[in-house]
Write a protein that holds these residues in place. Structure first.
Motif, PDB file in Angstrom:
ATOM      1  N   GLU A 102     -44.639  60.332 -50.867  1.00  0.00           N
ATOM      2  CA  GLU A 102     -43.210  60.651 -50.758  1.00  0.00           C
ATOM      3  C   GLU A 102     -43.020  62.059 -50.210  1.00  0.00           C
ATOM      4  O   GLU A 102     -42.141  62.287 -49.365  1.00  0.00           O
ATOM      5  N   GLN A 103     -43.848  62.987 -50.674  1.00  0.00           N
ATOM      6  CA  GLN A 103     -43.749  64.356 -50.174  1.00  0.00           C
ATOM      7  C   GLN A 103     -44.092  64.407 -48.687  1.00  0.00           C
ATOM      8  O   GLN A 103     -43.399  65.075 -47.902  1.00  0.00           O
ATOM      9  N   LYS A 104     -45.150  63.683 -48.276  1.00  0.00           N
ATOM     10  CA  LYS A 104     -45.512  63.638 -46.861  1.00  0.00           C
ATOM     11  C   LYS A 104     -44.387  63.018 -46.029  1.00  0.00           C
ATOM     12  O   LYS A 104     -44.073  63.494 -44.933  1.00  0.00           O
ATOM     13  N   ARG A 105     -43.813  61.944 -46.569  1.00  0.00           N
ATOM     14  CA  ARG A 105     -42.727  61.275 -45.849  1.00  0.00           C
ATOM     15  C   ARG A 105     -41.526  62.206 -45.699  1.00  0.00           C
ATOM     16  O   ARG A 105     -40.934  62.309 -44.624  1.00  0.00           O
ATOM     17  N   GLN A 106     -41.178  62.907 -46.785  1.00  0.00           N
ATOM     18  CA  GLN A 106     -40.048  63.840 -46.710  1.00  0.00           C
ATOM     19  C   GLN A 106     -40.343  64.983 -45.744  1.00  0.00           C
ATOM     20  O   GLN A 106     -39.472  65.390 -44.964  1.00  0.00           O
ATOM     21  N   GLU A 107     -41.586  65.486 -45.778  1.00  0.00           N
ATOM     22  CA  GLU A 107     -41.950  66.565 -44.860  1.00  0.00           C
ATOM     23  C   GLU A 107     -41.919  66.075 -43.421  1.00  0.00           C
ATOM     24  O   GLU A 107     -41.445  66.780 -42.525  1.00  0.00           O
ATOM     25  N   GLN A 108     -42.396  64.847 -43.198  1.00  0.00           N
ATOM     26  CA  GLN A 108     -42.366  64.273 -41.851  1.00  0.00           C
ATOM     27  C   GLN A 108     -40.926  64.085 -41.381  1.00  0.00           C
ATOM     28  O   GLN A 108     -40.607  64.377 -40.221  1.00  0.00           O
ATOM     29  N   CYS A 109     -40.071  63.614 -42.297  1.00  0.00           N
ATOM     30  CA  CYS A 109     -38.649  63.456 -41.939  1.00  0.00           C
ATOM     31  C   CYS A 109     -38.032  64.811 -41.614  1.00  0.00           C
ATOM     32  O   CYS A 109     -37.265  64.941 -40.653  1.00  0.00           O
ATOM     33  N   ALA A 110     -38.376  65.817 -42.431  1.00  0.00           N
ATOM     34  CA  ALA A 110     -37.832  67.162 -42.185  1.00  0.00           C
ATOM     35  C   ALA A 110     -38.350  67.712 -40.863  1.00  0.00           C
ATOM     36  O   ALA A 110     -37.583  68.323 -40.083  1.00  0.00           O
ATOM     37  N   ARG A 111     -39.633  67.485 -40.570  1.00  0.00           N
ATOM     38  CA  ARG A 111     -40.186  67.963 -39.293  1.00  0.00           C
ATOM     39  C   ARG A 111     -39.521  67.245 -38.115  1.00  0.00           C
ATOM     40  O   ARG A 111     -39.197  67.868 -37.093  1.00  0.00           O
ATOM     41  N   THR A 112     -39.327  65.941 -38.246  1.00  0.00           N
ATOM     42  CA  THR A 112     -38.678  65.175 -37.182  1.00  0.00           C
ATOM     43  C   THR A 112     -37.252  65.664 -36.961  1.00  0.00           C
ATOM     44  O   THR A 112     -36.820  65.886 -35.813  1.00  0.00           O
ATOM     45  N   GLU A 113     -36.542  65.822 -38.046  1.00  0.00           N
ATOM     46  CA  GLU A 113     -35.156  66.301 -37.948  1.00  0.00           C
ATOM     47  C   GLU A 113     -35.108  67.702 -37.351  1.00  0.00           C
ATOM     48  O   GLU A 113     -34.268  68.006 -36.493  1.00  0.00           O
ATOM     49  N   PHE A 114     -36.058  68.550 -37.769  1.00  0.00           N
ATOM     50  CA  PHE A 114     -36.092  69.916 -37.254  1.00  0.00           C
ATOM     51  C   PHE A 114     -36.436  69.917 -35.765  1.00  0.00           C
ATOM     52  O   PHE A 114     -35.850  70.668 -34.982  1.00  0.00           O
ATOM     53  N   SER A 115     -37.397  69.076 -35.356  1.00  0.00           N
ATOM     54  CA  SER A 115     -37.751  69.028 -33.925  1.00  0.00           C
ATOM     55  C   SER A 115     -36.587  68.497 -33.094  1.00  0.00           C
ATOM     56  O   SER A 115     -36.367  68.944 -31.962  1.00  0.00           O
TER      57      SER A 115
END
Length: 182
Positions: A102-115
């Motif tokens: 879940e943490q990886k998924r949230q971080e990936q979502c945050a990275r995607t949104e940030f990019s």
């Protein structure tokens, strides 16, 4: 006649004596039977009480030995405890894995949104002449996202999204045919 009377009275007294002794004997036998019956009843009650106590102790021993065996119960409880610890460890590992995913998924979502955001903010980067919004000239601390400066994020996303690629042969031929037709 007096003699006959005496003899008669002597025989009557003898009959009375025999009768009295016989009745006494019968009464003593009856009393002896009653006493013996009473004693036998008391003995049977006593034996029954003692048999109950013996049965109680035996049943307790039997239950403790075969039905509710202390050592078998202790062994079973130890088995349940080890099984419980194993299940708890498995659940903890499972929960830890789920939390990491879940943490990886949230971080990936945050990275995607940030990019995605960074790809649209390329105009805020610094140039050689003018510092950008995220590169303040008077601040020692630069804003960061994911332990990298935001300025670096903006530049890398812009370069990756808008990198110049030479046209393919099909495009060159297409534009040549358009130019010749005009």
């Amino acid at each position: 006649m007096l003699k006959v009377k005496w003899m008669y009275q002597k025989k009557v007294r003898a009959c009375i004596l025999i009768s009295r002794v016989f009745r006494g004997h019968i009464a003593r036998l009856r009393v002896f039977g009653v006493k013996q019956g009473r004693n036998q009843q008391r003995q049977m009650a006593y034996y029954a009480q003692m048999a109950t106590i013996v049965q109680k102790f035996y049943r307790g021993y039997y239950c403790r030995r075969w039905e509710h065996d202390f050592y078998a119960r202790k062994k079973y409880l130890q088995y349940v405890e080890t099984k419980n610890d194993e299940v708890r460890r498995n659940l903890d590992d499972h929960n830890r894995k789920i939390a990491q995913e879940e943490q990886k998924r949230q971080e990936q979502c945050a990275r995607t949104e940030f990019s995605e955001l960074a790809s649209n903010l390329h105009h805020l980067t610094s140039t050689k002449a003018v510092p950008g919004v995220y590169n303040p000239p008077y601040s020692q601390i630069k804003p960061q996202a994911f332990n990298v400066d935001i300025e670096t994020h903006l530049k890398s996303t812009f370069k990756s999204n808008y990198q110049w690629k030479p046209p393919s042969k099909e495009k060159i031929n297409f534009f040549r045919t358009l130019a010749q037709e005009q």
